[in-house]
Design a protein around this motif. Structure first.
Motif, PDB file in Angstrom:
ATOM      1  N   ASP A  78       7.542  45.107  16.484  1.00 25.56           N
ATOM      2  CA  ASP A  78       7.196  44.745  15.135  1.00 25.56           C
ATOM      3  C   ASP A  78       7.755  45.607  14.049  1.00 25.56           C
ATOM      4  OD1 ASP A  78       4.080  43.973  15.893  1.00 25.56           O
ATOM      5  OD2 ASP A  78       4.293  46.084  15.843  1.00 25.56           O
ATOM      6  N   LEU A  79       8.327  46.753  14.342  1.00 24.65           N
ATOM      7  CA  LEU A  79       8.804  47.656  13.293  1.00 24.65           C
ATOM      8  C   LEU A  79      10.320  47.665  13.192  1.00 24.65           C
ATOM      9  CD1 LEU A  79       6.486  50.760  13.757  1.00 24.65           C
ATOM     10  CD2 LEU A  79       6.296  48.915  12.080  1.00 24.65           C
ATOM     11  N   PHE A  80      10.805  47.505  11.982  1.00 24.81           N
ATOM     12  CA  PHE A  80      12.239  47.622  11.712  1.00 24.81           C
ATOM     13  C   PHE A  80      12.504  48.999  11.127  1.00 24.81           C
ATOM     14  CE2 PHE A  80      15.711  47.376   8.562  1.00 24.81           C
ATOM     15  CZ  PHE A  80      16.746  47.242   9.466  1.00 24.81           C
ATOM     16  N   LEU A  81      13.277  49.781  11.849  1.00 19.97           N
ATOM     17  CA  LEU A  81      13.696  51.108  11.397  1.00 19.97           C
ATOM     18  C   LEU A  81      15.194  51.032  11.135  1.00 19.97           C
ATOM     19  CD1 LEU A  81      11.807  52.889  14.254  1.00 19.97           C
ATOM     20  CD2 LEU A  81      11.189  53.087  11.854  1.00 19.97           C
ATOM     21  N   ALA A  82      15.610  51.281   9.920  1.00 18.57           N
ATOM     22  CA  ALA A  82      17.023  51.156   9.554  1.00 18.57           C
ATOM     23  C   ALA A  82      17.902  51.932  10.533  1.00 18.57           C
ATOM     24  CB  ALA A  82      17.244  51.655   8.132  1.00 18.57           C
TER      25      ALA A  82
ATOM     26  N   GLU B 257       1.331  56.377  22.274  1.00 13.31           N
ATOM     27  CA  GLU B 257       2.472  55.495  22.475  1.00 13.31           C
ATOM     28  C   GLU B 257       2.093  54.150  21.889  1.00 13.31           C
ATOM     29  OE1 GLU B 257       4.391  55.618  26.314  1.00 13.31           O
ATOM     30  OE2 GLU B 257       3.645  57.661  26.616  1.00 13.31           O
ATOM     31  N   LEU B 258       2.910  53.692  20.957  1.00 15.47           N
ATOM     32  CA  LEU B 258       2.629  52.465  20.219  1.00 15.47           C
ATOM     33  C   LEU B 258       2.925  51.244  21.094  1.00 15.47           C
ATOM     34  CD1 LEU B 258       1.757  51.887  17.285  1.00 15.47           C
ATOM     35  CD2 LEU B 258       4.170  51.660  16.731  1.00 15.47           C
ATOM     36  N   ALA B 259       1.942  50.370  21.239  1.00 15.76           N
ATOM     37  CA  ALA B 259       2.147  49.117  21.950  1.00 15.76           C
ATOM     38  C   ALA B 259       3.099  48.245  21.145  1.00 15.76           C
ATOM     39  CB  ALA B 259       0.816  48.403  22.162  1.00 15.76           C
ATOM     40  N   ALA B 260       3.800  47.359  21.829  1.00 18.35           N
ATOM     41  CA  ALA B 260       4.868  46.561  21.214  1.00 18.35           C
ATOM     42  C   ALA B 260       4.441  45.816  19.957  1.00 18.35           C
ATOM     43  CB  ALA B 260       5.436  45.586  22.238  1.00 18.35           C
ATOM     44  N   ASP B 261       3.242  45.267  19.918  1.00 20.10           N
ATOM     45  CA  ASP B 261       2.813  44.462  18.763  1.00 20.10           C
ATOM     46  C   ASP B 261       1.625  45.084  18.032  1.00 20.10           C
ATOM     47  OD1 ASP B 261       0.943  44.093  20.723  1.00 20.10           O
ATOM     48  OD2 ASP B 261       0.822  41.924  20.492  1.00 20.10           O
ATOM     49  N   ALA B 262       1.449  46.377  18.165  1.00 16.67           N
ATOM     50  CA  ALA B 262       0.276  47.051  17.610  1.00 16.67           C
ATOM     51  C   ALA B 262       0.173  46.925  16.092  1.00 16.67           C
ATOM     52  CB  ALA B 262       0.260  48.521  18.012  1.00 16.67           C
ATOM     53  N   VAL B 263       1.281  47.078  15.405  1.00 20.82           N
ATOM     54  CA  VAL B 263       1.237  47.052  13.937  1.00 20.82           C
ATOM     55  C   VAL B 263       0.847  45.670  13.430  1.00 20.82           C
ATOM     56  CG1 VAL B 263       2.577  47.377  11.832  1.00 20.82           C
ATOM     57  CG2 VAL B 263       2.834  48.985  13.727  1.00 20.82           C
TER      58      VAL B 263
END
Length: 143
Positions: free
Chosen positions: A59-63, A133-139
Motif C-alpha cells: 500500500d505504500l509508494f516510496l519514491a 514489520e508492516l503487513a502488506a495492507d496494514a496502512v
C-alpha cells in the motif's frame, strides 16, 4: 482517499493532528499521504527488517522504491538516538530513501518521536517501533 478521523479538539491535539498541521499537509500537493516515524537506538538488524517490510508494502509508494500503483504516498523518517551499532551506516547504504535525524545523544523515546513528528509532512503519521514489520495492507486497513 480516506479522511482523517476527527477525535475532537483535545483528541486531535493528543494524536499529533493539530488543525494547522492538517491544513499545511492539505495545501502542499507534494506532501505524502503518510509519514512513518521510527525511533532507533542500537537495534540495526530489527530496523533493517522493519524498513524492508515498509519497502515491500503493497500500500505504500516510496519514491524510487515502490510501484506507483500503491495506494498511499509515504515518507519514512528514522530518528537515531546516538546508536553505536552501525545503524546510520546501514541506513545510508541500504535505505537511502529514509530521512535520517541523527541525534548526538540519546534524546529518549518521546522526544525522538516528537522530532520526527516536527519534520513530517504527511497528512497522517504512523509511529512504528523498529521491531515492527508492516503487513502488506496494514496502512489501508488503518486508514
Amino acid at each position: 482517499m480516506a479522511e482523517p478521523h476527527s477525535l475532537g479538539d483535545q483528541g486531535d491535539a493528543a494524536a499529533g493532528l493539530r488543525p494547522s498541521r492538517l491544513r499545511a499537509a492539505e495545501s502542499d500537493p507534494a506532501a505524502p499521504d503518510v509519514s512513518v516515524v521510527i525511533v532507533n537506538w542500537n537495534v540495526r538488524d530489527l530496523l533493517r527488517r522493519c524498513l524492508a517490510s515498509i519497502a515491500g508494502s503493497d500500500d505504500l509508494f516510496l519514491a524510487g522504491v515502490s510501484q506507483p500503483a500503491s495506494r498511499w504516498t509515504a515518507e519514512v523518517i528514522v530518528v537515531d538516538n546516538a546508536s553505536t551499532d552501525g545503524s546510520r551506516a546501514m541506513l545510508a547504504g541500504e535505505f537511502p530513501w529514509v530521512r535520517l535525524i541523527a541525534n548526538a545523544d540519546n534524546a529518549g523515546f518521546t522526544r525522538a518521536n516528537n522530532q520526527g513528528l516536527a519534520v513530517s509532512r504527511g497528512r497522517f503519521v504512523l509511529f512504528l517501533n523498529p521491531d515492527t514489520e508492516l503487513a502488506a495492507d496494514a496502512v489501508t486497513t488503518m486508514l
